[in-house]
Design an enzyme around this catalytic site. Structure first.
Site, short mmCIF file in Angstrom:
data_model
loop_
_atom_site.label_atom_id
_atom_site.label_comp_id
_atom_site.label_asym_id
_atom_site.label_seq_id
_atom_site.Cartn_x
_atom_site.Cartn_y
_atom_site.Cartn_z
N GLU A 1 0.79 -1.11 0.12
CA GLU A 1 -0.19 0.05 0.05
C GLU A 1 0.72 1.33 -0.06
OE1 GLU A 1 -4.08 -1.55 2.35
OE2 GLU A 1 -2.60 -0.25 3.36
N SER B 1 -3.67 2.49 0.58
CA SER B 1 -4.61 2.01 1.89
C SER B 1 -5.83 2.69 1.54
CB SER B 1 -3.78 2.80 2.92
OG SER B 1 -4.89 2.81 4.05
#
EC number: 4.2.1.9
Length: 618
Positions: A491, A517
């Site tokens: 992420e 994210s």
């Protein structure tokens, strides 16, 4: 009529040894004809979303026993993406999803369990358990630990609702004093539960409601609120009923693949687009659909994204709305209700708790329901007291948020935008597609073109941002961070957060074959497929190239001639075994991660393993 799976280990003279072992766990003669229900827990002290789950498995187990079943609890692993973020720990997050799915399969099949209750919460745990449920196709009910309360902080005399992302941005902002940063840090995550915005964990727990596999409120009622206890109690009763309906009543409609069918996946994706869920949900829904043997693809997501409006904006898309506010507005059932009124749902789908989704909405959508208990349920409020204990408070709002014109949840006529909160873009740099969370993109940069600055690791990109080497108008490209190239598809929360802290959140684009994210916002385009490590065009991008992005028209293109790209491709292939790998990156990759890289597929396929392809089988 299907026989209870558990009879394999509980009946017959040759199972005397197995019964002896079952007896050693506490089972008695009278238990050997009952359904054995696996309670799949994910308690860990590493993760705030799971720290309060230790006793909840046994709460469910007691209710299963009271309803006439036999409960057997086990645990899976759980990685905290926030703690693993920004270092090589993030390489392990997505691969952990496969391990969770496998561990559930191993335990359930090894012991011939008849059904299961999945107690999940955070980013990869709900998806992993969902994949297992679709793979095993035995009766299953999902119940999550619930979202944490949003933090509250007073800065310069004004109270702000804050979360983890706010603390990260503040820490990177040189204009913020150390004292204010520490105040933000101490306030951002005040209770147990999954992070308070519409990040990946909460997005997935909301989607289980739309899939029909969890009870109303699963995605929105706070971890600390006493109302969540009812979900765990009802899950225990419900799973025994589902098991009996299947094994004793020959009712296959209660199986996960019949509940979460193609139309249910469309419903879930429709919800996801309407609420601006995490882009990670695309990976996870594709992976779960694959386990269910459904032909649900990026093309379906693209199709839905073009007709579903954005009905809610929740952190990180806006800073002042969190899951507690969504719950006050009627939770996921309210968003589904608005989608139904707009003609965007198939309400004939079944659920674990109602005959159809339509019947569920008649009871649980606060604009339809006449039930005072339902209205009371959705008035559940944050307690405002730091706590790591489930069900520790029972505070309620005085009123519900019923404003569908300017409230947290809008009706279709007053949508935040006619385009939904997620979009699939296609172009020469993403032939198989890429994903952007449009709910978090400022309207001024829905179309964007700029010069490229290329990085072959997240770390190098972060360094460039923090040392002011990225300027307004740049397109930051981070490659070789895909499922295979990372490996593990990290992420990119730190790069996007640091762009915000530098005042570039509305002035730059970030493109990657990695992912983002659920806390990411801005012009952040991920899941570029095919990835660089698979020979994708993103591997041929060079500093100074231009990339053009047109979200309204769903396109993304590398503005370089075909002849030049062909030349670059030849040069890359001339590197031999080193072709389509980073040139200067030094990264220690463990054997476990190498195994994942060998078997994983593209993000466009959910980044799932493809053992058949690896071993040349059809």
């Amino acid at each position: 009529m299907p026989a209870y799976r558990s009879r394999t280990t509980t009946h017959g003279r040759n199972m005397a040894g197995a019964r002896g072992l079952w007896r050693a766990t506490g089972m008695k003669d009278s238990d050997f004809g009952k359904p054995i229900i696996a309670v799949v827990n994910s308690f860990t002290q590493f993760v705030p979303g799971h720290v309060h789950l230790k006793d909840l498995g046994q709460l469910v187990a007691r209710e299963i026993e009271a309803a006439g079943g036999v409960a057997k609890e086990f645990n899976t692993i759980a990685v905290d993406d926030g703690i693993a973020m920004g270092h090589d720990g993030m390489l392990y997050s997505l691969p952990s999803r496969e391990l969770i799915a496998d561990s559930v399969e191993y335990m359930v099949n090894a012991h011939c369990a008849d059904a299961m209750v999945c107690i999940s919460n955070c980013d990869k745990i709900t998806p992993g358990m969902l994949m297992a449920a679709m793979r095993l196709n035995i009766p299953a009910v999902f119940v999550s630990g619930g979202p944490m309360e949003a933090g509250k902080v007073v800065l310069k005399g004004k109270t702000h609702a804050v979360d983890l992302i706010d603390a990260m941005v503040a820490a990177a902002d040189s204009a913020m004093s150390d004292e204010d940063v520490q105040t933000m840090e101490r306030s951002a995550c005040p209770t147990c539960g999954s992070c308070s915005g519409m990040f990946t964990a909460n997005s997935m727990n909301c989607l289980t409601e739309a899939l029909g596999l969890s009870l109303p409120g699963n995605g929105s009622v706070l971890a600390t609120h006493s109302d969540r206890k009812r979900l765990f109690v009802e899950a225990g009763h419900t799973i025994v009923d589902l098991a009996r309906r299947y094994y004793e009543g020959d009712d296959a409609s209660v199986l996960p693949r019949n509940i979460a069918n193609f139309k249910a996946f469309e419903n879930a994706m429709t919800l996801d687009i309407a609420m601006g869920g995490s882009t990670n949900t695309v990976l996870h829904l594709l992976a779960a659909a694959r386990e269910a043997e459904l032909d649900f693809s990026m093309k379906d997501i693209d199709r839905l994204s073009r007709r579903v409006p954005c009905l809610s904006k929740i952190a990180p898309s806006v800073s002042d709305v969190h899951m507690e506010d969504v719950h006050r507005a009627g939770g996921i059932m309210a968003i589904l209700g608005e989608l139904d009124r707009a003609g965007l749902l198939d309400t004939s789908c079944t659920t674990v708790h109602s005959e159809t989704l339509g019947a569920a909405l008649a009871r649980w959508d606060i604009r339809q329901s006449n039930s005072e208990s339902v209205r009371t349920f959705f008035r559940a409020a944050p307690g405002g007291v730091p706590s790591q204990t489930a069900f520790s408070q029972d505070r309620r709002y005085d009123e519900l948020d019923l404003d569908r014109e300017k409230g947290v949840i809008r009706d279709a006529a007053h949508a935040f935008s006619k385009d939904g909160g997620l979009a699939v873009l296609y172009g020469n740099i993403a032939l198989d597609g890429c994903i952007v969370k449009t709910a978090g993109v400022d309207a001024s940069i829905l179309t964007f073109s700029g010069p490229v600055k290329v990085f072959e690791s997240q770390d190098d990109a972060v360094s460039a941002i923090l040392t002011n080497k990225i300027v307004a108008g740049d397109v930051v490209v981070i490659r070789y961070e895909g499922p295979r190239g990372g490996p593990g598809m990290q992420e990119m929360l730190y790069p996007t957060s640091y762009l915000k802290s530098k005042g570039l959140g509305k002035a730059c684009a970030l493109i990657t074959d990695g992912r983002f994210s659920g806390g990411t916002s801005g012009l952040s385009i991920g899941h570029v497929s095919p990835e660089a490590a698979e020979g994708g065009l993103i591997g041929l991008v060079r500093d100074g190239d231009r990339i053009s992005i047109d979200i309204p028209n769903r396109t993304i293109s590398l503005d370089v001639s075909e002849a030049e790209l062909a030349k670059r491709g030849e040069e890359e292939r001339a590197r031999g075994e080193a072709a389509w790998t980073p040139k200067d990156r030094k990264r220690n990759v463990s054997a476990a991660l190498q195994a994942y890289a060998m078997l994983t597929t593209s993000a466009a396929n959910g980044a799932v393993r493809d053992v058949k392809r690896r071993f040349g089988k059809n």
